[in-house]
Enzyme design. Sequence first.
Site, short mmCIF file in Angstrom:
data_model
loop_
_atom_site.label_atom_id
_atom_site.label_comp_id
_atom_site.label_asym_id
_atom_site.label_seq_id
_atom_site.Cartn_x
_atom_site.Cartn_y
_atom_site.Cartn_z
N LYS A 1 -178.28 -23.26 8.30
CA LYS A 1 -177.40 -24.06 7.45
C LYS A 1 -177.55 -23.71 5.97
CE LYS A 1 -180.46 -28.07 6.90
NZ LYS A 1 -180.64 -27.89 5.44
N THR A 2 -178.78 -23.43 5.52
CA THR A 2 -178.97 -23.08 4.11
C THR A 2 -178.26 -21.77 3.78
OG1 THR A 2 -181.11 -24.19 4.12
CG2 THR A 2 -180.68 -22.69 2.29
N ASP B 1 -176.05 -31.11 1.13
CA ASP B 1 -176.91 -30.67 2.23
C ASP B 1 -177.55 -31.90 2.88
OD1 ASP B 1 -178.36 -29.03 3.90
OD2 ASP B 1 -179.93 -28.60 2.44
N GLU B 2 -177.89 -31.80 4.15
CA GLU B 2 -178.53 -32.92 4.88
C GLU B 2 -177.69 -34.20 4.75
OE1 GLU B 2 -180.87 -32.22 6.78
OE2 GLU B 2 -182.19 -30.69 5.94
N GLN C 1 -180.34 -35.11 13.70
CA GLN C 1 -181.54 -35.14 12.88
C GLN C 1 -181.49 -36.27 11.84
OE1 GLN C 1 -183.48 -31.27 11.82
NE2 GLN C 1 -181.53 -30.37 12.47
N ARG D 1 -189.12 -28.12 15.41
CA ARG D 1 -189.89 -27.46 14.34
C ARG D 1 -190.62 -26.25 14.89
NH1 ARG D 1 -186.89 -28.47 11.21
NH2 ARG D 1 -185.79 -29.35 12.97
#
Length: 733
Positions: free
Chosen positions: A33-34, A218-219, A249, A601
Amino acid sequence: MEDIFKSLNPEQLKAVTAPDGPILVLAGAGSGKTRVLTTRIAHLIKQREVPPWQILSMTFTNKAAGEMRGRVAKLTGENKGLWVGTFHSIFAKLLRMEAQQVGLYVNFGIYDSDDQVRLIKSIMETLRVPVTQYAPKSIASVISKCKNGLIPPNQFMKSASTPFEEIAGKIYSAYENQLRLNQVFDFDDLITVPIQIFEKYPEILAKYQERFQYVHVDEYQDTNIAQYTLVRMLAEVHQNLYVVGDDDQSIYGWRGADIRNILDFEKDFPNTQIFRLEQNYRSTKTILKAASSVVVHNSGRKGKTLWTDGADGEKIELIETMDEREEASRIVEKTRDEVFKHKRTFKDFAILYRTSAQSRAIEDALRRGGMSYVIVGGVRFYERKEIKDALAYLKLIANPMDTVSLKRIINFPARGIGDVSLTHVQNYAAEQGKSIFDSLADVKQIPELTERAGTAIHTFNKMIVKYQQLIDEISPNELVHTLMDECGLLHNLKEDSTSEGQSRLENIREFLSAIKEYVEESDSPTLAGFLEGVALVSDVDTWNDKTNAITLMTLHSAKGLEFPVIFIPGMEENLFPISRALESPEQIEEERRLFYVGLTRAEQKVYLLYTNRRNTYGSESYRLPSRFIDEIDSSVIERKKSRSTTTSSSLPSSFTRPRISSQKIYADAHPDYEAFSQESTLLRKGLMVTHALFGRGQITSVEGSGKKMKVTVQFQNGSVKKFIAQYAQFDIG
């Protein structure tokens, strides 16, 4: 432009090159995503020729913001004027830019959680509210939730329905007044005050709407009502809102994040383009299958299926243990095995737990095993006492209205200004309508002060005023180094020959190094700028991921990170999911998302552990494996029994998994008394009952009746517990 796009997969490329308008990118864990977000910004600048200053990009940690800035700079070569940062840093910057126009103090301070609690305690003392009955941290939590939900004090007070809420409302109102008098903001103000300014000054809102024609978030699943409102206001005119997030998330509902912001995005912004990033570049197929098989049980999600071209990988290992000591020793053992078999280093491992209290036994075992580790989210550097003391001097110099900082250091190091003397000054200030700091110059006008106290106050005031006058004349580095000598902090610590004293001295020296680095790296360093940067530092921002040490942190702190090997201990009912989540299906779903975050993770290997017995609040209790274990696809999990003779077969045969109650639970002053609805009329003294957590026991007393009935139970494991009968779930007989 080919170089910019070459690392993108087809779906990422579609998301990056999408035309203007509202865009929702549903980015699964490890899906890049980044990369998509930063390449989108580079695409706008390089190919669409959008000026950088018309682009705003916001995220939630300084670490993520720094990574975004670095990637954009690498892709574009230059990005002068581009605003990239956390929500709080972006709007703190905006507030300083507009401060004079809207009547705010340009050098306003920012209170962290410790400052906030100190101010609330002071207000409670004034209002004569006992801190033993009403915890200041609980009051602070209520205030924060109100601000995140855009609920002002008067509205909260009108809706108050309990004595606690009535008290909290009065404190909230006084707290807001004190913040304004002290010319400071708390973290939540950095979001809510800009909203108030935009509503009161539409011309200011129009200026930023025109400037930021492209808004990126973002997020997005972590935004609360206030952040959502700000984003909508800024993007209202041009509608070029580009948000990236993952509904699976969303794990911060307990601090105000609203998952509906992402679930209802296309309702809020018609003509939304939606892109799903489902190719995972982090984890093995086994880990993704496990994570997907769990999160699919949630109903509140948009739905996506993660996949990878990577290896199948090893099965997830589920380890049953007798208690938390064996659990910790098995973590050490498995870590040692991984190091020898796969040539791993300590920094390849992370131990993720649901509550910070779980770390004690693990730390003990790691120390005994000679394994280096680092805790993320322990006592942060800038929260250590000696650093808070040093910062209080700087805050007072930058903002003389900051009474919390003033009270902290007016007699530290000791200079003969006691509480009684300070009370005399405060009373004088109230009578004269002055600030406490301004009243320090009037010591001769306060007859109640002794000569010794008056002299000490005069000397302290003279020192602070001198440095206030030096703010614009010397660099922050020179000012702080000189101040630390003159105020006595360095001398005080040098005189302390204990190991603790020397450790604190080293911390102050490190603090001096930090401000030196700030001055060297900043284009226009200021004391206010340094203080703002310190105030906005998060746990993850201070974590050095290059250190060769095992990382310990809560699952909440781990989002956005990745490690080759992950341990998740405490996979037990009432711990994970945590007991308070059993109040509603929505909270269970958030706990399930938290487990999903923990699993994803991991790059290569996951170990899950649970105990049959655990010491909690000083007493031992039987445990049940977490419901989430049963939700993992059985084909990807390998079960390992405890080496102890005590296994799950020795648990009471009547153990049943607690039911979810949609009814809110109000337990009395014992955190482990939360239970579930029960026909309380069947309960009586002498009755034998079995509880899912504590085992078999006998009711020894019954108090009250109806909804107020409470029962006390003596359990066979020796513990005595009190329950609200209405919510207690027992097997009777």
